[in-house]
Design a protein around this motif. Structure first.
Motif, PDB file in Angstrom:
ATOM      1  N   ASP A   1       0.833  -1.197   0.000  1.00 10.52           N
ATOM      2  CA  ASP A   1       0.000   0.000   0.000  1.00 10.52           C
ATOM      3  C   ASP A   1       0.871   1.252   0.000  1.00 10.52           C
ATOM      4  OD1 ASP A   1      -2.285  -1.530  -0.012  1.00 10.52           O
ATOM      5  OD2 ASP A   1      -2.428  -1.586   2.181  1.00 10.52           O
ATOM      6  N   ASP A   2       1.866   1.271   0.882  1.00 13.90           N
ATOM      7  CA  ASP A   2       2.792   2.390   0.934  1.00 13.90           C
ATOM      8  C   ASP A   2       4.073   1.969   0.221  1.00 13.90           C
ATOM      9  OD1 ASP A   2       4.252   4.602   1.449  1.00 13.90           O
ATOM     10  OD2 ASP A   2       4.084   4.529   3.631  1.00 13.90           O
ATOM     11  N   ALA A   3       4.020   2.015  -1.103  1.00 17.65           N
ATOM     12  CA  ALA A   3       5.116   1.472  -1.911  1.00 17.65           C
ATOM     13  C   ALA A   3       6.434   2.183  -1.664  1.00 17.65           C
ATOM     14  CB  ALA A   3       4.747   1.559  -3.400  1.00 17.65           C
ATOM     15  N   LEU A   4       6.392   3.507  -1.544  1.00 13.83           N
ATOM     16  CA  LEU A   4       7.635   4.263  -1.384  1.00 13.83           C
ATOM     17  C   LEU A   4       8.335   3.921  -0.077  1.00 13.83           C
ATOM     18  CD1 LEU A   4       9.559   6.374  -2.457  1.00 13.83           C
ATOM     19  CD2 LEU A   4       8.153   8.139  -1.379  1.00 13.83           C
ATOM     20  N   SER A   5       7.571   3.846   1.015  1.00 18.48           N
ATOM     21  CA  SER A   5       8.165   3.514   2.314  1.00 18.48           C
ATOM     22  C   SER A   5       8.736   2.102   2.302  1.00 18.48           C
ATOM     23  CB  SER A   5       7.116   3.643   3.428  1.00 18.48           C
ATOM     24  OG  SER A   5       6.715   4.988   3.579  1.00 18.48           O
ATOM     25  N   ALA A   6       8.000   1.188   1.702  1.00 19.93           N
ATOM     26  CA  ALA A   6       8.480  -0.186   1.626  1.00 19.93           C
ATOM     27  C   ALA A   6       9.766  -0.270   0.820  1.00 19.93           C
ATOM     28  CB  ALA A   6       7.412  -1.072   0.993  1.00 19.93           C
ATOM     29  N   LEU A   7       9.829   0.455  -0.275  1.00 22.57           N
ATOM     30  CA  LEU A   7      11.025   0.450  -1.112  1.00 22.57           C
ATOM     31  C   LEU A   7      12.213   1.030  -0.355  1.00 22.57           C
ATOM     32  CD1 LEU A   7      12.371  -0.009  -3.845  1.00 22.57           C
ATOM     33  CD2 LEU A   7      11.571   2.261  -4.550  1.00 22.57           C
ATOM     34  N   VAL A   8      11.992   2.129   0.363  1.00 21.99           N
ATOM     35  CA  VAL A   8      13.065   2.751   1.144  1.00 21.99           C
ATOM     36  C   VAL A   8      13.574   1.788   2.207  1.00 21.99           C
ATOM     37  CG1 VAL A   8      13.589   4.567   2.826  1.00 21.99           C
ATOM     38  CG2 VAL A   8      12.341   5.122   0.740  1.00 21.99           C
ATOM     39  N   ASN A   9      12.660   1.107   2.884  1.00 22.38           N
ATOM     40  CA  ASN A   9      13.059   0.160   3.930  1.00 22.38           C
ATOM     41  C   ASN A   9      13.886  -0.995   3.364  1.00 22.38           C
ATOM     42  OD1 ASN A   9      11.683   1.693   5.793  1.00 22.38           O
ATOM     43  ND2 ASN A   9       9.831   0.439   5.727  1.00 22.38           N
ATOM     44  N   ILE A  10      13.500  -1.486   2.209  1.00 21.97           N
ATOM     45  CA  ILE A  10      14.215  -2.606   1.609  1.00 21.97           C
ATOM     46  C   ILE A  10      15.591  -2.172   1.124  1.00 21.97           C
ATOM     47  CG2 ILE A  10      14.221  -4.231  -0.323  1.00 21.97           C
ATOM     48  CD1 ILE A  10      11.141  -4.299  -0.019  1.00 21.97           C
ATOM     49  N   ILE A  11      15.658  -0.990   0.535  1.00 24.34           N
ATOM     50  CA  ILE A  11      16.957  -0.489   0.085  1.00 24.34           C
ATOM     51  C   ILE A  11      17.882  -0.276   1.273  1.00 24.34           C
ATOM     52  CG2 ILE A  11      18.125   1.495  -0.959  1.00 24.34           C
ATOM     53  CD1 ILE A  11      15.808   1.719  -2.903  1.00 24.34           C
ATOM     54  N   THR A  12      17.335   0.206   2.392  1.00 25.82           N
ATOM     55  CA  THR A  12      18.141   0.350   3.608  1.00 25.82           C
ATOM     56  C   THR A  12      18.700  -1.001   4.035  1.00 25.82           C
ATOM     57  OG1 THR A  12      16.899   2.270   4.406  1.00 25.82           O
ATOM     58  CG2 THR A  12      18.095   0.993   6.043  1.00 25.82           C
ATOM     59  N   ALA A  13      17.848  -2.021   3.996  1.00 23.82           N
ATOM     60  CA  ALA A  13      18.298  -3.362   4.363  1.00 23.82           C
ATOM     61  C   ALA A  13      19.413  -3.844   3.432  1.00 23.82           C
ATOM     62  CB  ALA A  13      17.124  -4.336   4.328  1.00 23.82           C
TER      63      ALA A  13
ATOM     64  N   MET B   1      29.657   4.099   2.437  1.00 25.09           N
ATOM     65  CA  MET B   1      28.999   5.388   2.214  1.00 25.09           C
ATOM     66  C   MET B   1      27.535   5.174   1.817  1.00 25.09           C
ATOM     67  SD  MET B   1      32.092   7.413   0.260  1.00 25.09           S
ATOM     68  CE  MET B   1      31.194   8.953   0.111  1.00 25.09           C
ATOM     69  N   ALA B   2      27.277   4.135   1.026  1.00 22.13           N
ATOM     70  CA  ALA B   2      25.895   3.793   0.677  1.00 22.13           C
ATOM     71  C   ALA B   2      25.121   3.376   1.920  1.00 22.13           C
ATOM     72  CB  ALA B   2      25.887   2.675  -0.363  1.00 22.13           C
ATOM     73  N   LEU B   3      25.807   2.676   2.832  1.00 20.33           N
ATOM     74  CA  LEU B   3      25.181   2.284   4.093  1.00 20.33           C
ATOM     75  C   LEU B   3      24.750   3.524   4.875  1.00 20.33           C
ATOM     76  CD1 LEU B   3      24.437   0.429   6.431  1.00 20.33           C
ATOM     77  CD2 LEU B   3      26.862   0.297   7.030  1.00 20.33           C
ATOM     78  N   ALA B   4      25.602   4.562   4.862  1.00 21.62           N
ATOM     79  CA  ALA B   4      25.244   5.814   5.543  1.00 21.62           C
ATOM     80  C   ALA B   4      23.980   6.407   4.942  1.00 21.62           C
ATOM     81  CB  ALA B   4      26.399   6.805   5.443  1.00 21.62           C
ATOM     82  N   GLN B   5      23.856   6.321   3.614  1.00 21.66           N
ATOM     83  CA  GLN B   5      22.653   6.808   2.952  1.00 21.66           C
ATOM     84  C   GLN B   5      21.428   6.005   3.371  1.00 21.66           C
ATOM     85  OE1 GLN B   5      22.221   9.467   1.214  1.00 21.66           O
ATOM     86  NE2 GLN B   5      23.675   9.756  -0.444  1.00 21.66           N
ATOM     87  N   GLY B   6      21.609   4.684   3.476  1.00 24.29           N
ATOM     88  CA  GLY B   6      20.493   3.828   3.867  1.00 24.29           C
ATOM     89  C   GLY B   6      20.007   4.122   5.277  1.00 24.29           C
ATOM     90  N   ILE B   7      20.943   4.300   6.211  1.00 28.27           N
ATOM     91  CA  ILE B   7      20.572   4.621   7.592  1.00 28.27           C
ATOM     92  C   ILE B   7      19.930   5.998   7.656  1.00 28.27           C
ATOM     93  CG2 ILE B   7      21.460   5.017   9.920  1.00 28.27           C
ATOM     94  CD1 ILE B   7      23.650   2.980   9.305  1.00 28.27           C
ATOM     95  N   GLN B   8      20.498   6.930   6.886  1.00 29.36           N
ATOM     96  CA  GLN B   8      19.972   8.284   6.879  1.00 29.36           C
ATOM     97  C   GLN B   8      18.518   8.313   6.421  1.00 29.36           C
ATOM     98  OE1 GLN B   8      20.296  12.347   4.269  1.00 29.36           O
ATOM     99  NE2 GLN B   8      20.986  10.393   3.514  1.00 29.36           N
TER     100      GLN B   8
END
Length: 276
Positions: free
Chosen positions: A32-44, A224-231
């Motif tokens: 339902d909240d595609a953007l949030s789900a995508l952000v969470n998965i990319i962070t992972a 550095m990508a990890l920092a982006q994911g946490i951010q």
């Protein structure tokens, strides 16, 4: 020409990551909240990929015991990189939002765009880069160990956020913060980035196992990508009204880690070989 075992392993890793990204995209857009789900998965993914990469490199039979001993202290340097960039990368979102909505962007009657602040860190690095290079050359063998330099870079970045928190705390409720606070913040972020990145990348080339020279540099950028994911997760807590706590807590954490790294320098100096 036969493909080496290393090449096969690398391509398998690339294939697994690509498959994970495809599956993540499918899963994200089915929510339902595609953007949030995508952000969470990319962070992972930003957490999993460098972790798997480091473990694979650390356990490789091609890495000598001496090289393997260097990798554990190197993790502490990567930790400083992640924490520092957690702050630095916010120049494009929370700091920019603060400049847009909470800062008085006027000087001597001249109104300037809030986006002008973003360029300050780069300007500081351009000006101070030659100065820092001259300083290290001048100090020669008396210059600080790389762990102390990386720790100092983290401290400088943390101070930048603490300056913003201080400015927010001293600004009366409902009033706009003086732009001077953001200018000082970006000066510290620029100095921190210059100190940490140059020293950390130099250490990367020296600490990298012989069989993983280029891969270790890739690990630096993966961090550095990890920092982006946490951010991407941290910025969800930002609100203009809570600027004191938002910037203050992050600043304190990064300063504390930088000071810890500087305090551990004598120990790290003994553990690291081929690094001054």
């Amino acid at each position: 020409m036969r493909t080496s075992t290393m090449d096969v392993t690398v391509w398998r890793l690339v294939g697994l990551v690509a498959a994970a990204v495809v599956v993540s995209l499918i899963f994200a857009f089915s929510q339902d909240d595609a953007l949030s789900a995508l952000v969470n998965i990319i962070t992972a993914l930003t957490i999993i990929v460098p972790a798997v990469f480091f473990i694979w490199m650390y356990r490789s039979p091609k890495v000598t015991p001496t090289e393997r001993a260097n990798l554990l202290p190197y993790l502490l340097l990567l930790g400083a990189l992640v924490l520092y960039n957690l702050l630095y990368f916010q120049s494009g979102n929370t700091l920019n939002l603060l400049a847009l909505n909470g800062v008085d962007n006027e000087i001597f009657g001249f109104n300037y765009p809030s986006t002008w602040y973003i360029s300050l860190a780069a300007i500081v690095e351009i000006i101070m880069g030659p100065v820092l290079a001259w300083l290290w050359i001048k100090l020669g063998s008396r210059q600080p160990h790389v762990a102390a330099k990386v720790g100092l870079g983290a401290v400088l970045g943390g101070i930048g956020f603490l300056v913003v928190a201080l400015g927010a705390s001293l600004t009366p409720g409902g009033a706009l913060m003086s732009g001077a606070w953001l200018v000082i913040c970006y000066v510290f972020l620029g100095l921190g980035d210059l100190t940490l990145q140059t020293s950390g990348m130099s250490a990367t080339t020296k600490l990298a196992p012989r069989a993983f020279a280029s891969q270790t540099m890739a690990l630096w950028f993966a961090a550095m990508a990890l920092a982006q994911g946490i951010q991407a997760q941290v910025v969800k807590f930002y609100e203009l009204e809570s600027s004191v706590f938002y910037f203050g807590i992050q600043g304190l954490v990064v300063v504390a880690y930088g000071l810890l790294l500087m305090a551990l320098t004598p120990y790290l100096k003994k553990r690291m070989t081929s690094v001054a």
